[in-house]
Structures are given as C-alpha cells and as structure tokens.
Design an enzyme around this catalytic site. Structure first.
Site, short mmCIF file in Angstrom:
data_model
loop_
_atom_site.label_atom_id
_atom_site.label_comp_id
_atom_site.label_asym_id
_atom_site.label_seq_id
_atom_site.Cartn_x
_atom_site.Cartn_y
_atom_site.Cartn_z
CE1 TYR A 42 91.07 7.83 47.11
CE2 TYR A 42 92.17 5.70 46.98
CZ TYR A 42 92.05 7.01 46.56
OH TYR A 42 92.90 7.51 45.60
CE LYS A 46 90.10 7.59 43.76
NZ LYS A 46 90.02 8.91 43.10
CG ASN A 71 101.62 4.17 46.15
OD1 ASN A 71 101.24 3.06 45.74
ND2 ASN A 71 101.36 4.60 47.36
CB VAL A 72 101.11 9.85 41.58
CG1 VAL A 72 101.73 11.09 40.92
CG2 VAL A 72 100.55 8.90 40.51
NE ARG A 117 101.09 1.05 49.59
CZ ARG A 117 100.89 -0.04 50.35
NH1 ARG A 117 101.52 -1.16 50.06
NH2 ARG A 117 100.06 0.01 51.37
CG ASP A 181 97.20 1.14 54.92
OD1 ASP A 181 96.40 1.90 54.35
OD2 ASP A 181 98.11 1.55 55.67
#
Length: 222
Positions: A42, A46, A71-72, A117, A181
């Site tokens: 992922y 980007k 982290n929206v 985060r 992660d």
C-alpha cells in the site's frame, strides 16, 4: 499517505527536532526531505503515485502537489470493514457496549498499543486540499505533509475514546502486531506552512467529540 515514510528517521535537514515541542516525546517528526521507506505494498503504491505526479509536473509544466495525509478521521468514515481506520473501529465497539446493539466489546489493538499516530480531523485535511488547489504559486510536484504535529499512542486513544463514549470501564484486547505497520507517525508542518499557509484547525479532542457524536447517531438508527 504518511505511510510513505515507513519507520525511517528524519534526515537531510528539516525541522524534525520540533517534535518534542508538539508531543513528540523523543520521536522525530517526519520531514518531506527524508527518503521514502515504504513497509507495505500500500505504502509503495503511494510513493509511486508521488513520482508520477512529479514527473508530469516537470515534463508538461503542470502545477502538481502530493499531500501526505496523517491518519485522517471524522464523521462518515466507514466502520463496518476489517480495514476500517482505528477511530472508526474503536467507536463501533465502544458505542456497542454503551448502546447494547450487540456489536460491542473491547477495542482491539494490534501490538502493544504504544505505537503512535498523528490523528488529523477531516476538516483540516479538506482545508489542505483547498489551499493546495488555490495555490498562487506553481507547485512542481512537491510532497507536503498534512497532519497536526501531535502524536498520540493508540492505547491512549482508546482511553480517550472510552471516556468520551461513557465506557471508561472497558479495557482493551491485544492482538499480534500486523506486518507493515509503522511504529510512530508524526508530521512536521514546516513545508505545509511555507508552501500552502496550512495550519490544522480542529484539535484531536474536538474531532473525537464530533466523530463519536456522529457514530452514536448512526448506531442508534438516527
């Protein structure tokens, strides 16, 4: 996406040292000048997108920018998928405990919960989009962080949300850490301020209150 940084430390200049003033706790903020180090497919996709934007900008004199969101979260974020963002997933479980809809339980944390985060409320992300789209200067495929400059550990997030949901008695359940992660994520906002005039406009606490209120209405059938 901020996932482009991976777990690399800030290097090559920038203002990563200000992290300590913004809740960094010794964790350096991610600076756009550091080399990308994606840890997942992922994240790698980007970074590829950023390179394409930069190439189009330089080849065809287009004004282009890549915004690296941190982290929206906010209302209308899906909470019904195994890939749901952490705040949506936590809200579903905590409000299920309070409301008795049968979906409740302890929030699930992957790993020890000490990963952190930079949680960014959707209004701030939208503002960054508008500022970038209306920029009076040409943007040459620049990469720009969009965050708050503050990091919060996931286990602390669970505590904050449990309190806001009226489920302060609920603990957490740990699962093994997931591959790919990132351990810590914190935005340096120097370039965002200089290029776009960006500043976050909603705090984490304000954003959590608004988000939880929205989920409460959804899960109650409002």
């Amino acid at each position: 996406s901020s996932s482009a940084y991976g777990d690399g430390d800030a290097a090559g200049g920038g203002n990563g040292a200000v992290a300590g003033e913004a809740g960094g706790g010794g964790v350096l903020a991610k600076v756009e000048t550091q080399a990308p180090a994606p840890l997942s497919p992922y994240a790698a996709s980007k970074v590829a997108g950023e390179h394409i934007m930069r190439a189009w900008a330089h080849s065809y004199s287009l004004s282009a920018v890549s915004l690296r969101y941190f982290n929206v979260f906010g209302p209308r974020q899906p909470a019904d998928s195994e890939y749901s963002a952490v705040i949506a997933a936590f809200a579903k479980r905590l409000l299920g405990v309070v409301g008795g809809e049968g979906e409740g339980g302890e929030p699930v944390i992957y790993g020890d919960g000490r990963q952190s985060r930079d949680f960014t409320y959707v209004t701030s992300a939208v503002l960054a989009n508008l500022l970038a789209g209306a920029s009076p200067r040409a943007l040459a495929g620049d990469v720009v962080n969009v965050g708050t400059g503050r990091r919060v550990e996931v286990i602390e997030l669970a505590r904050m949300m449990a309190h806001e949901c009226g489920a302060g008695h609920v603990g957490v359940r740990h699962q093994p850490a997931r591959a790919g992660d990132v351990r810590h994520s914190l935005a340096d906002l120097t370039r965002a301020r200089e290029l776009l005039g960006y500043e976050p406009v909603v705090s984490l606490e304000e954003g959590l209150r608004a988000t939880i209120a929205w989920y409460r209405g959804v899960f109650a059938g409002a």
